[in-house]
Design an enzyme around this catalytic site. Sequence first.
Site, PDB file in Angstrom:
ATOM      1  NE  ARG A  60      10.038  -2.976  16.417  1.00 38.66           N
ATOM      2  CZ  ARG A  60      10.339  -1.767  16.868  1.00 38.66           C
ATOM      3  NH1 ARG A  60      10.129  -0.701  16.092  1.00 38.66           N
ATOM      4  NH2 ARG A  60      10.850  -1.600  18.071  1.00 38.66           N
ATOM      5  CB  ILE A 103      -1.852  -1.810   5.335  1.00 39.32           C
ATOM      6  CG1 ILE A 103      -2.752  -0.613   5.711  1.00 39.32           C
ATOM      7  CG2 ILE A 103      -2.452  -2.566   4.163  1.00 39.32           C
ATOM      8  CD1 ILE A 103      -2.776   0.480   4.657  1.00 39.32           C
ATOM      9  CG  HIS A 107      -4.586   9.839   0.619  1.00 38.03           C
ATOM     10  ND1 HIS A 107      -3.244   9.850   0.305  1.00 38.03           N
ATOM     11  CD2 HIS A 107      -4.661   9.322   1.866  1.00 38.03           C
ATOM     12  CE1 HIS A 107      -2.549   9.367   1.320  1.00 38.03           C
ATOM     13  NE2 HIS A 107      -3.386   9.043   2.278  1.00 38.03           N
ATOM     14  CG  ASP A 166      -1.803   1.208   1.316  1.00 36.76           C
ATOM     15  OD1 ASP A 166      -2.985   1.090   0.954  1.00 36.76           O
ATOM     16  OD2 ASP A 166      -1.329   2.283   1.752  1.00 36.76           O
ATOM     17  CE1 TYR A 205       0.746   7.958   2.480  1.00 36.63           C
ATOM     18  CE2 TYR A 205       1.196   5.698   1.853  1.00 36.63           C
ATOM     19  CZ  TYR A 205       0.399   6.613   2.485  1.00 36.63           C
ATOM     20  OH  TYR A 205      -0.735   6.194   3.131  1.00 36.63           O
ATOM     21  CE  LYS A 247      -3.716   4.802   0.933  1.00 33.88           C
ATOM     22  NZ  LYS A 247      -2.274   4.440   0.875  1.00 33.88           N
ATOM     23  CG  LEU A 280       0.425  -2.064  14.965  1.00 33.00           C
ATOM     24  CD1 LEU A 280       1.892  -2.403  14.778  1.00 33.00           C
ATOM     25  CD2 LEU A 280      -0.307  -3.210  15.653  1.00 33.00           C
ATOM     26  CE  LYS A 298       6.958   3.358   8.396  1.00 31.89           C
ATOM     27  NZ  LYS A 298       7.384   4.334   9.425  1.00 31.89           N
ATOM     28  CB  VAL A 344      11.833   0.992   8.205  1.00 26.46           C
ATOM     29  CG1 VAL A 344      10.884   1.911   7.437  1.00 26.46           C
ATOM     30  CG2 VAL A 344      12.199   1.609   9.549  1.00 26.46           C
TER      31      VAL A 344
END
Length: 280
Positions: free
Chosen positions: A241, A233, A112, A49, A54, A79, A194, A235, A237
């Site tokens: 995780r 979804i 969006h 996504d 972004y 989006k 989260l 996220k 980096v």
Amino acid sequence: MTHATAVPTVALHDGIEIPQLGFGVFLVPPEDTREVVEEALGAGYRHIDTAAAYGNERGVGEAIAASGLGREEVFVTTKLWNASQGFDSTLAAFEKSLGRLGMEYVDLYLIHWPVPSRDLYLETWGAFEQIHEEGRARTIGVSNFRIEDLERLEKEAHRRPSVNQIELHPRLQQRELRAWQAEREIATEAWSPLAKGGELLSDTTIGEIAARYGKTPAQVILRWHLQLGNVVIPKSVTPARIRDNIEIFDFELSDGDMQAIERLDSGERTGPDPAVFVEP
């Protein structure tokens, strides 16, 4: 390329299947996106996504192209940003997104934000319907739409959205909106699943449940989303995780645990209010 984890899919009202767990790249720096998405694909994610806003669509496309996977093996969402709303400007913005992604089509295209003060989302949706009819977006939906926005589309548009992607987590459960959408077979997709800042991950209730299952707090929250029927979804980096967040298909929360998490709802937003958000 690692074999994909068996992620369940959600059937949208138009017959398109969307993987219920995906990988979001919000706030992933453009220069890091290819590497991060390659990590996610290697961990087994097959749903990515992104968004024009972004600034990292190009890295998403590069990662998928380099993965060795067929285009049809990865579900890609992008989006339309607020400044591009309007019929002709939507068509032009979509072409630019396809160019940055290096793709001939996307699987899901979303408005969006509704930006009700500009009153352009109906005109914008008309362009979305054209894009879908031309086969350049396999399915079309919205993001951050309220019931009143969706009701207006229901009355005045030719096609209803297949998805509404909204802020949704144990502190903001959006029960009324989810129920309204379920009645109309509009899938609920959770962004910020989260919440932010780690406060929810240190919640005592979540921590106690996680300890009983031998799972992380994040895994418990993502499992809660799945059992509600949400598309979700997360996220990250961080490679560990990224891998942990997909390891949520080997346990199931009890009814009591689901109810305990339900009681955490406080209506607390971490992102903008869709009723007033107007950033161009």
